[in-house]
Design an enzyme around this catalytic site. Structure first.
Site, PDB file in Angstrom:
ATOM      1  CG  PHE A  90      -0.530  -6.370   4.037  1.00 40.72           C
ATOM      2  CD1 PHE A  90      -1.034  -5.860   5.219  1.00 40.72           C
ATOM      3  CD2 PHE A  90      -1.385  -7.104   3.226  1.00 40.72           C
ATOM      4  CE1 PHE A  90      -2.356  -6.060   5.587  1.00 40.72           C
ATOM      5  CE2 PHE A  90      -2.714  -7.312   3.584  1.00 40.72           C
ATOM      6  CZ  PHE A  90      -3.196  -6.787   4.760  1.00 40.72           C
ATOM      7  CD  GLU A  92      -1.567   6.667  10.162  1.00 36.55           C
ATOM      8  OE1 GLU A  92      -1.170   7.614   9.434  1.00 36.55           O
ATOM      9  OE2 GLU A  92      -2.506   5.901   9.855  1.00 36.55           O
ATOM     10  CG  HIS A 151      -6.395   1.100   1.184  1.00 36.12           C
ATOM     11  ND1 HIS A 151      -5.469   1.685   0.337  1.00 36.12           N
ATOM     12  CD2 HIS A 151      -5.661   0.520   2.168  1.00 36.12           C
ATOM     13  CE1 HIS A 151      -4.256   1.474   0.792  1.00 36.12           C
ATOM     14  NE2 HIS A 151      -4.331   0.770   1.911  1.00 36.12           N
ATOM     15  CB  CYS A 177      -0.936   0.008   1.202  1.00 37.79           C
ATOM     16  SG  CYS A 177      -2.040  -1.421   1.258  1.00 37.79           S
ATOM     17  CE  LYS A 190      -5.157   4.531   2.411  1.00 34.64           C
ATOM     18  NZ  LYS A 190      -4.231   5.595   2.869  1.00 34.64           N
ATOM     19  CG  HIS A 218      -1.764   4.249   5.838  1.00 35.21           C
ATOM     20  ND1 HIS A 218      -1.737   4.185   4.454  1.00 35.21           N
ATOM     21  CD2 HIS A 218      -1.945   2.969   6.271  1.00 35.21           C
ATOM     22  CE1 HIS A 218      -1.899   2.919   4.070  1.00 35.21           C
ATOM     23  NE2 HIS A 218      -2.024   2.174   5.144  1.00 35.21           N
TER      24      HIS A 218
END
Length: 414
Positions: free
Chosen positions: A402, A318, A344, A171, A339, A307
């Site tokens: 990831f 985060e 996403h 991502c 987002k 994010h």
């Protein structure tokens, strides 16, 4: 010292088929998330998706190209062409600065490449006797679906014959592409560089795959994407592309083109920890290294584009990384999660969020985070849920993926 600026942006997103339309929707707190239509079947548990609406790539690609290339390439080429036109490098699909473009480069990130086309080919194999003479795979299957085809197709369409790189860093891919373009230009590459992210993952394989991993929301489209909300239950899978034109400041000034903002810092780290779980130490290192390269103290950041995917663990880690990196000033820095409106878009999200951060600098706007019914008290960041007009001189955009890959970009208003 070479300074790197953003001079063009193009995008296709669930919010709009141009960057300006998408940005206007972001400022208004609109949502591009709807009930999924591209995956048939009543047994799908994950019904929300961010799909492009009424998008037609035929303005940028011919019929053969449309047939032979996966949609993630369609999106990439379309966004790239719009970014080049926005930067004044092409006009009516024709180069205005042909020599400059020829020396230029392209760096494109994608998480999944042509996975939808691969899925269709596999389903075709499943439904046929492989010994039948009438059965055959498309000779374009392999080139059409490789991640590098987005970069190659953009280079071909725009006449960029210099540096070319495709990368897949989950991502964070789109943000990494912009960061690597920034570093390339700082090293002395003439430019321009088209950089960004693209993905077209709305297919059964991705929905089932991300869903079974526990990453996707099972909520309805009206509230599925809700970063930092107490009841968040996963992200919404979306598609799209966003491309930025980066140049050195001296060339941009000579061309008398508009400038969205300057890239002044890039942090790229890996957690070296777990396949799917984020680690706060890696995110902190990325945030701090970006600030260090930018020469900015934590209290010098006026806005953070998070994010913020809407997963329980991701948003919490985060927020903790932001608090640890910015200390007491974190309570005063406005944070928003785009987002919540787009879902996403994988690699495209980091690039789009970077472009929106540049617009926040340019227009003095902090976009809202929508769908927040009750802020998670464990996430102690200063989350903004209503649009705010604010003078922003320096801002930061984060992307985490990831495998513990982390990309952070710092932008400054000129």
């Amino acid at each position: 010292m070479i300074r790197v600026v953003i001079t063009g942006v193009g995008a296709v997103t669930p919010l709009g088929n141009t960057f300006q339309d998408s940005w206007n929707a972001v400022k208004a707190g609109g949502s591009g998330v709807r009930k999924v239509t591209k995956v048939a079947g009543s047994k799908i548990k994950w019904i929300a998706a961010g799909e492009l609406k009424h998008f037609m790539a035929d303005a940028f690609l011919g019929r053969k190209e449309l047939r032979r290339l996966d949609p993630f390439v369609h999106y990439a080429v379309s966004a790239a062409a719009m970014s080049a036109e926005d930067a004044g490098l092409i006009q009516a699909s024709r180069p205005c600065h042909e020599d400059y473009l020829t020396s230029g480069g392209v760096i494109i990130g994608s998480s999944r490449g042509g996975i939808g086309t691969i899925e269709k080919a596999l389903m075709n194999m499943r439904n046929h006797d492989l010994n039948e003479q009438s059965y055959r795979l498309s000779p374009y299957l392999m080139p059409a679906t490789t991640i590098s085809m987005a970069a190659s197709s953009i280079a071909q369409k725009l006449g960029l014959s210099g540096h070319c790189l495709a990368l897949s860093n989950a991502c964070a891919s789109g943000s990494n592409a912009i960061g690597e373009a920034y570093r390339l230009l700082k090293s002395g590459f003439r430019g321009p560089v088209v950089a960004g992210g693209t993905d077209a993952p709305i297919c059964r394989l991705c929905l089932e795959g991300y869903g079974r991993s526990g990453a996707l929301s099972k909520s309805g489209p009206d509230c599925a994407s809700r970063p930092f909300d107490r009841q968040r239950d996963g992200f919404v899978l979306s598609e799209g592309a966003c491309m930025l034109v980066l140049e050195n400041l001296e060339t941009a000034l000579k061309r008398e083109t508009k400038i969205y903002g300057e890239v002044i810092g890039y942090g790229n780290t890996v957690d070296a920890f777990h396949q799917t779980k984020p680690d706060i130490r890696g995110e902190i290192r990325a945030l701090r290294s970006a600030l260090e390269e930018a020469g900015i103290e934590p209290d010098g950041i006026d806005y953070i584009s998070a994010h913020g995917t809407s997963t329980q663990i991701g948003d919490y880690v985060e927020s903790e990384a932001i608090l640890a990196s910015f200390g007491d000033t974190a309570q005063h820095i406005p944070v928003s999660a785009i987002k919540s409106m787009t879902g996403h878009m994988l690699a495209a999200s980091g690039a789009f969020e970077t472009a929106c951060t540049a617009m926040s600098l340019l227009e003095g706007v902090v976009p809202p985070t929508i769908n927040i019914r009750e802020k998670d008290s464990r996430c102690g960041i200063n989350l903004i849920t209503e649009r705010r007009d604010l003078l922003i001189k320096t801002a930061l955009s984060s992307s985490f993926g990831f495998g513990g890959v982390n990309a952070v970009l710092v932008l400054r208003k000129l």
